[in-house]
Design an enzyme around this catalytic site. Structure first.
Site, PDB file in Angstrom:
ATOM      1  N   GLU A  64       0.642  -1.396   0.016  1.00  0.00           N
ATOM      2  CA  GLU A  64      -0.591   0.025  -0.394  1.00  0.00           C
ATOM      3  C   GLU A  64       0.731   0.799   0.149  1.00  0.00           C
ATOM      4  O   GLU A  64       0.222   2.341  -0.801  1.00  0.00           O
ATOM      5  CB  GLU A  64      -1.218  -0.179   1.248  1.00  0.00           C
ATOM      6  CG  GLU A  64      -1.881  -0.799   0.960  1.00  0.00           C
ATOM      7  CD  GLU A  64      -2.929  -0.178   0.344  1.00  0.00           C
ATOM      8  OE1 GLU A  64      -2.516   0.518  -0.149  1.00  0.00           O
ATOM      9  OE2 GLU A  64      -4.393  -1.197  -0.108  1.00  0.00           O
ATOM     10  N   ASP A  73      -5.704   7.300  -5.650  1.00  0.00           N
ATOM     11  CA  ASP A  73      -5.560   6.272  -6.308  1.00  0.00           C
ATOM     12  C   ASP A  73      -5.425   6.431  -7.336  1.00  0.00           C
ATOM     13  O   ASP A  73      -6.274   7.551  -8.503  1.00  0.00           O
ATOM     14  CB  ASP A  73      -5.548   5.552  -5.514  1.00  0.00           C
ATOM     15  CG  ASP A  73      -7.154   4.492  -5.735  1.00  0.00           C
ATOM     16  OD1 ASP A  73      -7.525   5.544  -6.215  1.00  0.00           O
ATOM     17  OD2 ASP A  73      -8.151   4.332  -4.424  1.00  0.00           O
TER      18      ASP A  73
END
Length: 211
Positions: A64, A73
């Protein structure tokens, strides 16, 4: 005191699944006896009683990445800390303490579905792989996935292959996501080898799951 159990070797035959030759149990094999043997050996565990290992947590954090500043993202979702998308405030900087707290809560939330939906025993590596998968894609996609359906039919190798159905971002293969899935596959495949050692496999599907 200690308890020892001796199980006679079950009859088996050779079959192939997902391109691999494995030993599968003939109809009539006692599923609970096979699973009990693996449980007593500490080779597998029941999902409702498991949690992500420290190694699994470290791998998830590596996949992550960490950002104390909110960002969007690759799918355009506002994200912060270790890939957390829940209640993110876009105009503030988060502390490490906040990120660690958010990670703990998120991991607990995203591993809960494993105990809820998985009806077969798992190795620790398999549990960690599933936790990582659900952390990225969520409970609903896991619940409806081919991966889960194959797993609950005792098709360990088929479930392993199904991880690679999940490598796209915005409809196209993504290198980072693919690398993450390959890591999941390696962990899960190691667990499938353990399953084979204890006679767990697709033939057991005819006798149901373990309560």
């Amino acid at each position: 005191g200690s308890v020892s159990c001796v199980h006679s070797a079950p009859s088996s035959s050779t079959a192939t699944t997902s391109g691999r030759k494995i030993n599968v149990q003939k109809p009539g094999t006692n599923v609970k006896a096979l699973v009990s043997s693996a449980l007593l050996a500490g080779a597998v565990y029941l999902a409702p009683h498991m949690q992500m290992s420290q190694k699994g947590l470290d791998d998830l954090k590596k996949h992550e990445g960490l950002s104390l500043v909110p960002y969007k993202d690759q799918a355009g979702v506002l994200t912060v800390c270790y890939g957390d998308t829940k209640d993110v405030h876009p105009h503030r900087v988060y502390s490490m303490k906040e990120c660690n707290t958010r990670l703990k809560e998120a991991v607990e939330a995203h591993t809960a579905p494993i105990g809820k939906y998985v009806a077969v025993p798992l190795t620790q590596g398999q549990y960690d792989a599933l936790g990582d998968f659900i952390y990225q894609f969520g409970e609903a996609k896991f619940r409806d996935s081919t991966l889960l359906k194959r797993l609950n039919r005792w098709d360990c190798w088929g479930a392993t292959e199904a991880f690679m159905d999940w490598v796209n971002v915005n409809g196209a293969p993504n290198r980072g996501v693919t690398t993450r899935r390959i890591h999941n596959v390696r962990l899960f495949a190691q667990g499938c080898a353990v399953w084979e050692k204890y006679g767990l496999g697709p033939a057991l599907n005819t006798e149901g799951t373990i309560e």
